[in-house]
Design an enzyme around this catalytic site. Structure first.
Site, short mmCIF file in Angstrom:
data_model
loop_
_atom_site.label_atom_id
_atom_site.label_comp_id
_atom_site.label_asym_id
_atom_site.label_seq_id
_atom_site.Cartn_x
_atom_site.Cartn_y
_atom_site.Cartn_z
N SER A 1 0.82 -1.21 0.00
CA SER A 1 0.00 0.00 0.00
C SER A 1 0.85 1.26 0.00
O SER A 1 0.32 2.36 -0.15
CB SER A 1 -0.93 0.01 1.22
OG SER A 1 -0.17 -0.08 2.41
N HIS B 1 -2.75 -3.38 -6.04
CA HIS B 1 -3.15 -2.89 -4.72
C HIS B 1 -4.66 -2.99 -4.55
O HIS B 1 -5.42 -2.30 -5.23
CB HIS B 1 -2.67 -1.44 -4.54
CG HIS B 1 -3.01 -0.86 -3.22
ND1 HIS B 1 -3.23 0.49 -3.04
CD2 HIS B 1 -3.16 -1.43 -1.99
CE1 HIS B 1 -3.51 0.72 -1.77
NE2 HIS B 1 -3.48 -0.42 -1.12
N ASN C 1 -3.89 6.21 -1.67
CA ASN C 1 -3.38 6.51 -0.33
C ASN C 1 -2.70 7.88 -0.27
O ASN C 1 -2.70 8.53 0.78
CB ASN C 1 -2.41 5.42 0.13
CG ASN C 1 -3.16 4.18 0.60
OD1 ASN C 1 -4.35 4.22 0.87
ND2 ASN C 1 -2.46 3.06 0.69
N GLU D 1 -5.74 -0.84 -7.77
CA GLU D 1 -4.71 0.01 -8.37
C GLU D 1 -3.65 -0.88 -8.99
O GLU D 1 -3.07 -1.73 -8.31
CB GLU D 1 -4.04 0.88 -7.28
CG GLU D 1 -4.70 2.21 -7.04
CD GLU D 1 -3.92 3.05 -6.04
OE1 GLU D 1 -3.72 4.24 -6.33
OE2 GLU D 1 -3.53 2.54 -4.98
#
Length: 709
Positions: free
Chosen positions: A429, A450, A500, A462
């Site tokens: 992540s 991800h 993120n 992702e």
């Protein structure tokens, strides 16, 4: 009407007098209803109405896996005014009224999706026969596009299944399987696909019957009769409890059903068309339709133009925790690909198997799958504490904790123990893929994949590429994610990637507001009302305070001081507060009280006395503006390919309010110059972390937008 290759509707009359109307829209994989069919359908109806030898009609699809997936949404985008959209609705209503008014029985033979306008067509028929295939689903999902059913659905569905059940379907956009539709009374017969047409013909030969009344118990009869005002009130309260007034279609659906049930079908249809027109011109529907088009586009892309994906016949998963178990589950249940799972001990394997079983069991109870299918899917997940069984894997997904040395070792292990073509996909992540691939013998086959937690529910994946990732690896990984039921967004390597990276400034600012004394429940309620599925403090508990604490320094080291988190995580972790997973965080998880309650002792841990002082608008600006700014930074840094990808990533990855269109469309709606001015205001007041990125400053100076329309 003779068979014509260019026709979407063709009529073939059998010797027994039953006419078979086959719907097969040329050049499309699924049938959708278009306004351009009006003349063709009008001629078809004239042929039917003038043919006195016809004893019945059957509507069936010429497509192998869909009945009618709905109306073509592009028609609404072509409307310039509410009157244009209202006229579109009236056109659909007139056609379906004409079908319903036929003196001969009309049967819908449904295999595959019958959604939106497709179900409204079926509702206008006198009988509905459905195939027992799992592909067959029925629903009116217009609310998900900020609309209501505009071709009679709000009027016919309540009269067929009852107001209560009809409202539930329309307000949620829920899709029913064939068996559920049969039980509800929405379908009249369910048969295997192989005999669908013959069963429909038999129904037509029985002659036209009186319209069925909904099967209601005594309580429902009273509730939908003398106490109907209470029913509508409760439906409104329940729906708005989640929507917080952000979706106008909810109230309009309830009002339209009430209008028709109280004043009759004609009044209901007129009201339906008018409300459809108004909703079609609303900003909420405009943004939700944009998301629909963007998602449709992105699902057609390979991520690597001109390169075909390789087939994935077997997958490996490293790590049997919640992420590993979730990845294994969607690989088996959605992609139908067997999984070999490795963990360092048998306990991890046992946990992954238990999690897979836990997610399958409710499907058996709800009769989505049979017990034998559960057993088959359980057998598709096998475990090992070494690398036996990895030699024939096509892709291996690593899902262990964030440690660069460990991940690099796993790359080496897979290159040694799997096939030469095996792709290594890391679910990291925050760690750059470039670093994970740094010591790889085959770096072109290393990629980021991800997922978001919980994997089985969150729709985004992702796909993170480093400079050495091959196009074949990208295309294969993108296709694999699609098969898992994910919407894949391809992003470039960099700390935090996209989702993120934009989430961190939002969470950091919410933490600062908390430390300044804003109460936890006030913060969370403010952002839920703004449109996020959960508030930022609840999200911290869900993600894990320990995870947030580890990610923050990585982002700060790579991207600078604007990512520095407030100094609260260590105090919380020292007190054993990791969030939901440790049953100790900002909220109580002991289950003693019903609902979610703040653990007030947390205030003492972080050393504050809560007291609400800021207005909701200021709280929203303080937290959302840094997220918007960071999204623009990501576009400036080429982390994302386009504003479209950024909007999809934010909506599907962190639940950015869909009706606001995503960060980029939201900035367009606010005005880029206004976004820059407000960021500069907070930069002067709070510090450089609010300083707008160069791209936004340039766009504001040139009066540009991210989207041309």
């Amino acid at each position: 009407m003779e068979q014509n290759q260019k026709s979407a509707f063709s009529l073939d009359v059998r010797d027994n007098g039953i006419g078979i109307i086959t719907i097969d829209v040329p050049g499309e994989s699924m049938n959708t209803l278009k306004s351009t069919f009006a003349d063709e359908v009008a001629k078809l109806m004239e042929t039917i109405e003038s043919n006195r030898d016809l004893k019945g009609l059957v509507f069936i699809s010429g497509k192998p896996s869909s009945f009618v997936a709905g109306a073509d949404i592009r028609m609404i985008n072509e409307c310039e005014t509410a009157a244009d959209a209202e006229s579109l609705a009236r056109q659909g209503q007139a056609l379906f009224d004409r079908i319903e008014a036929l003196k001969i029985p009309v049967v819908a033979a449904i295999h595959g999706p019958a959604l939106g306008g497709g179900l409204e067509l079926a509702l206008a028929c006198h009988v509905r026969v459905v195939s027992d295939s799992p592909k067959t689903v029925l629903g009116l999902p217009e609310v998900q596009l900020g609309l209501l059913p505009g071709s009679g659905g709000t009027q016919r569905l309540p009269r067929l299944v009852g107001v209560q059940q009809a409202l539930t379907l329309m307000l949620t956009g829920k899709q029913l399987r064939a068996k559920q539709a049969l039980k509800m009374g929405l379908a009249d017969e369910m048969v295997p696909q192989s005999i669908l047409l013959e069963a429909a013909v038999e129904q037509a030969l029985k002659g036209k019957r009186k319209a069925k009344k909904p099967k209601l118990n005594l309580f429902s009869k009273v509730l939908e009769g003398p106490l109907s005002s209470i029913l509508y009130k409760k439906a409104r309260e329940q729906a708005q409890k989640k929507a917080h007034g952000n979706y106008p279609a909810i109230d309009k659906i309830i009002d339209t059903v009430a209008q028709g049930m109280n004043k009759g079908m004609k009044a209901g249809l007129a009201y339906e068309a008018k409300q459809f027109g108004e909703l079609a011109m609303s900003d909420v529907s405009y943004q939700l339709r944009n998301i629909f088009f963007a998602t449709t586009e992105i699902k057609k892309e390979t991520g690597a133009d001109g390169v075909k994906p390789e087939a994935v016949k077997k997958a490996g998963v490293l790590g049997g925790g919640l992420m590993g178990g979730g990845i294994a589950h969607v690989t088996i249940s959605k992609a139908k690909v067997p999984v070999r799972l490795k963990d360092i001990n048998q306990e991890g394997i046992k946990n992954a198997l238990a999690y897979h079983h836990k997610l399958l069991l409710p499907k058996v109870k709800r009769k989505i799958i049979r017990p034998t299918e559960l057993q088959q899917q359980m057998l598709m997940l096998t475990g090992t504490v070494d690398y036996s069984g990895f030699k024939d894997t096509d892709i291996v997904i690593e899902a262990v904790f964030e440690d660069l040395d460990l991940k690099q070792k796993m790359v080496a292990d897979i290159e040694k123990n799997a096939a030469e073509h095996t792709i290594f996909a890391t679910n990291t992540s925050s760690l750059p893929i470039t670093q994970i691939a740094a010591k790889a013998a085959r770096p072109e086959q290393v990629i980021g994949l991800h997922y978001f937690s919980p994997v089985e529910k969150m729709p985004l994946a992702e796909i993170i590429t480093h400079e050495g990732t091959s196009k074949e690896t990208i295309a294969t990984t993108v296709e694999f994610a699609k098969r898992q039921g994910k919407t894949p967004v391809v992003v470039k390597d960099g700390a935090g990637f996209y989702v993120n990276r934009i989430l961190a400034p939002y969470m950091n600012e919410a933490a600062r507001l908390l430390l300044a004394g804003e109460p936890i429940e006030v913060l969370d309620k403010t952002f839920v009302k703004f449109g996020f599925p959960v508030g930022p403090i609840t999200l911290l508990d869900e993600v894990g305070i320990d995870v947030a604490g580890k990610v923050a320094p990585i982002l700060t080291d790579a991207l600078g001081e604007r990512f520095r988190a407030p100094n609260a995580f260590n105090k919380l972790l020292d007190d054993g507060r990791k969030g939901r997973k440790s049953k100790k965080g900002f909220y109580l998880y002991d289950g003693k009280k019903k609902g979610k309650h703040v653990d007030s002792s947390v205030y003492q841990v972080i050393g504050i006395s809560p007291s609400a002082s800021l207005a909701a608008d200021e709280m929203i600006e303080r937290c959302v503006l840094p997220m918007l700014n960071e999204a623009a930074w990501c576009l400036q840094d080429d982390i994302i390919r386009s504003p479209r990808d950024g909007d999809i990533g934010a909506i599907f990855g962190i639940g950015f309010p869909p009706f606001r269109g995503g960060p980029f469309r939201y900035m367009d709606s606010l005005g880029i110059a206004n976004v820059v001015a407000r960021l500069q205001h907070y930069a002067e007041k709070e510090g450089d972390r609010f300083k707008p990125c160069d791209l936004l400053i340039e766009m504001a100076a040139e009066n540009k937008q991210f989207y041309s329309k």
